[in-house]
Scaffold this motif. Sequence first.
Motif, PDB file in Angstrom:
ATOM      1  N   VAL A   1      -4.159   2.069  -4.058  1.00  0.00           N
ATOM      2  CA  VAL A   1      -4.738   2.788  -5.191  1.00  0.00           C
ATOM      3  C   VAL A   1      -5.928   3.633  -4.752  1.00  0.00           C
ATOM      4  O   VAL A   1      -6.089   4.770  -5.187  1.00  0.00           O
ATOM      5  N   VAL A   2      -6.750   3.089  -3.879  1.00  0.00           N
ATOM      6  CA  VAL A   2      -7.979   3.784  -3.477  1.00  0.00           C
ATOM      7  C   VAL A   2      -7.709   4.905  -2.475  1.00  0.00           C
ATOM      8  O   VAL A   2      -8.242   6.005  -2.612  1.00  0.00           O
ATOM      9  N   VAL A   3      -6.884   4.636  -1.484  1.00  0.00           N
ATOM     10  CA  VAL A   3      -6.594   5.628  -0.441  1.00  0.00           C
ATOM     11  C   VAL A   3      -5.341   6.386  -0.860  1.00  0.00           C
ATOM     12  O   VAL A   3      -4.231   5.903  -0.696  1.00  0.00           O
ATOM     13  N   ARG A   4      -5.496   7.541  -1.404  1.00  0.00           N
ATOM     14  CA  ARG A   4      -4.378   8.338  -1.895  1.00  0.00           C
ATOM     15  C   ARG A   4      -3.849   9.232  -0.778  1.00  0.00           C
ATOM     16  O   ARG A   4      -3.882  10.443  -0.844  1.00  0.00           O
ATOM     17  N   HIS A   5      -3.366   8.601   0.271  1.00  0.00           N
ATOM     18  CA  HIS A   5      -2.880   9.313   1.442  1.00  0.00           C
ATOM     19  C   HIS A   5      -1.835   8.444   2.117  1.00  0.00           C
ATOM     20  O   HIS A   5      -1.794   7.222   1.910  1.00  0.00           O
ATOM     21  N   LEU A   6      -1.008   9.040   2.941  1.00  0.00           N
ATOM     22  CA  LEU A   6       0.005   8.288   3.667  1.00  0.00           C
ATOM     23  C   LEU A   6      -0.618   7.247   4.585  1.00  0.00           C
ATOM     24  O   LEU A   6       0.001   6.229   4.916  1.00  0.00           O
ATOM     25  N   ALA A   7      -1.870   7.444   4.953  1.00  0.00           N
ATOM     26  CA  ALA A   7      -2.568   6.497   5.830  1.00  0.00           C
ATOM     27  C   ALA A   7      -2.904   5.184   5.134  1.00  0.00           C
ATOM     28  O   ALA A   7      -3.428   4.269   5.774  1.00  0.00           O
ATOM     29  N   ALA A   8      -2.592   5.045   3.870  1.00  0.00           N
ATOM     30  CA  ALA A   8      -2.895   3.808   3.141  1.00  0.00           C
ATOM     31  C   ALA A   8      -2.180   2.613   3.767  1.00  0.00           C
ATOM     32  O   ALA A   8      -2.782   1.543   3.924  1.00  0.00           O
ATOM     33  N   ALA A   9      -0.924   2.777   4.142  1.00  0.00           N
ATOM     34  CA  ALA A   9      -0.167   1.658   4.710  1.00  0.00           C
ATOM     35  C   ALA A   9      -0.751   1.185   6.039  1.00  0.00           C
ATOM     36  O   ALA A   9      -1.022  -0.005   6.194  1.00  0.00           O
TER      37      ALA A   9
ATOM     38  N   ALA B   1       0.832  -1.204   0.000  1.00  0.00           N
ATOM     39  CA  ALA B   1       0.000   0.000   0.000  1.00  0.00           C
ATOM     40  C   ALA B   1       0.865   1.253   0.000  1.00  0.00           C
ATOM     41  O   ALA B   1       0.602   2.204  -0.742  1.00  0.00           O
ATOM     42  N   PHE B   2       1.913   1.267   0.816  1.00  0.00           N
ATOM     43  CA  PHE B   2       2.799   2.430   0.872  1.00  0.00           C
ATOM     44  C   PHE B   2       3.515   2.644  -0.446  1.00  0.00           C
ATOM     45  O   PHE B   2       3.588   3.761  -0.957  1.00  0.00           O
ATOM     46  N   THR B   3       4.042   1.558  -1.018  1.00  0.00           N
ATOM     47  CA  THR B   3       4.792   1.684  -2.265  1.00  0.00           C
ATOM     48  C   THR B   3       3.886   2.083  -3.417  1.00  0.00           C
ATOM     49  O   THR B   3       4.262   2.916  -4.247  1.00  0.00           O
TER      50      THR B   3
ATOM     51  N   GLN C   1       4.702   5.369  -5.355  1.00  0.00           N
ATOM     52  CA  GLN C   1       5.216   5.224  -6.716  1.00  0.00           C
ATOM     53  C   GLN C   1       4.161   5.464  -7.793  1.00  0.00           C
ATOM     54  O   GLN C   1       4.481   5.929  -8.882  1.00  0.00           O
ATOM     55  N   TYR C   2       2.923   5.128  -7.503  1.00  0.00           N
ATOM     56  CA  TYR C   2       1.864   5.211  -8.521  1.00  0.00           C
ATOM     57  C   TYR C   2       1.069   6.497  -8.303  1.00  0.00           C
ATOM     58  O   TYR C   2      -0.066   6.491  -7.862  1.00  0.00           O
ATOM     59  N   SER C   3       1.695   7.610  -8.617  1.00  0.00           N
ATOM     60  CA  SER C   3       1.094   8.923  -8.377  1.00  0.00           C
ATOM     61  C   SER C   3      -0.032   9.202  -9.374  1.00  0.00           C
ATOM     62  O   SER C   3      -0.251   8.461 -10.319  1.00  0.00           O
ATOM     63  N   ARG C   4      -0.730  10.293  -9.130  1.00  0.00           N
ATOM     64  CA  ARG C   4      -1.816  10.692 -10.051  1.00  0.00           C
ATOM     65  C   ARG C   4      -1.280  10.929 -11.454  1.00  0.00           C
ATOM     66  O   ARG C   4      -1.934  10.606 -12.444  1.00  0.00           O
ATOM     67  N   ASP C   5      -0.088  11.505 -11.568  1.00  0.00           N
ATOM     68  CA  ASP C   5       0.492  11.731 -12.893  1.00  0.00           C
ATOM     69  C   ASP C   5       0.774  10.418 -13.605  1.00  0.00           C
ATOM     70  O   ASP C   5       0.506  10.272 -14.792  1.00  0.00           O
TER      71      ASP C   5
END
Length: 189
Positions: A147-155, A62-64, A68-72
Amino acid sequence: MIGAVRLWLGRSDGRRVFPAMVAVVLLVVFSRSGWHSDWLRALSWANGSTLLLSPLLAGAVAFTVWRQYSRDLQALTATTLRGARTVLHLTLALWLYAVAAWALGVAAVVGRTWLAGTTGATPDAWTLVTGPGALLAAAGVGAVVGVVVRHLAAAPLAVLFVYLAPLPTGPMAYPEVLFIPGATGSLTG
């Protein structure tokens, strides 16, 4: 696909997390004694390391993926032929690190059990498939959360979900999906 996974093996956070994965597996395996006298129990106990390895893997994925998989990159990959396979390749690379850590734990268990001169029933091949299967499910959960949680809290969310999901009141009351419970008693008989 193999080239892309090989690329992510070097670029992902797996190299940094791998020593922690190995430490977790070995700590779990050697946290209890007596398993080396029974082949079935020994390999079941080695698979039991997925109890802590699966949440660690889900958090790392989730962190990686978040990092790595940014919006851009999402916008760029949406227009390519491969599409969102980048997340798949990244997830598989981290899963391979976790399977390598799990395999080191299994090798330690097999070596200790073999040195003890254990005889008796040997486990079937299915025993060696369930551990990597549970790790693959945990990696998939981590990828979805990343992918769904676009925040540092994803991990931390992925770690909590994978660790708490198998509880009887959790969202998935199927412990054999995300981790394999290890036998704490003899399986001979």
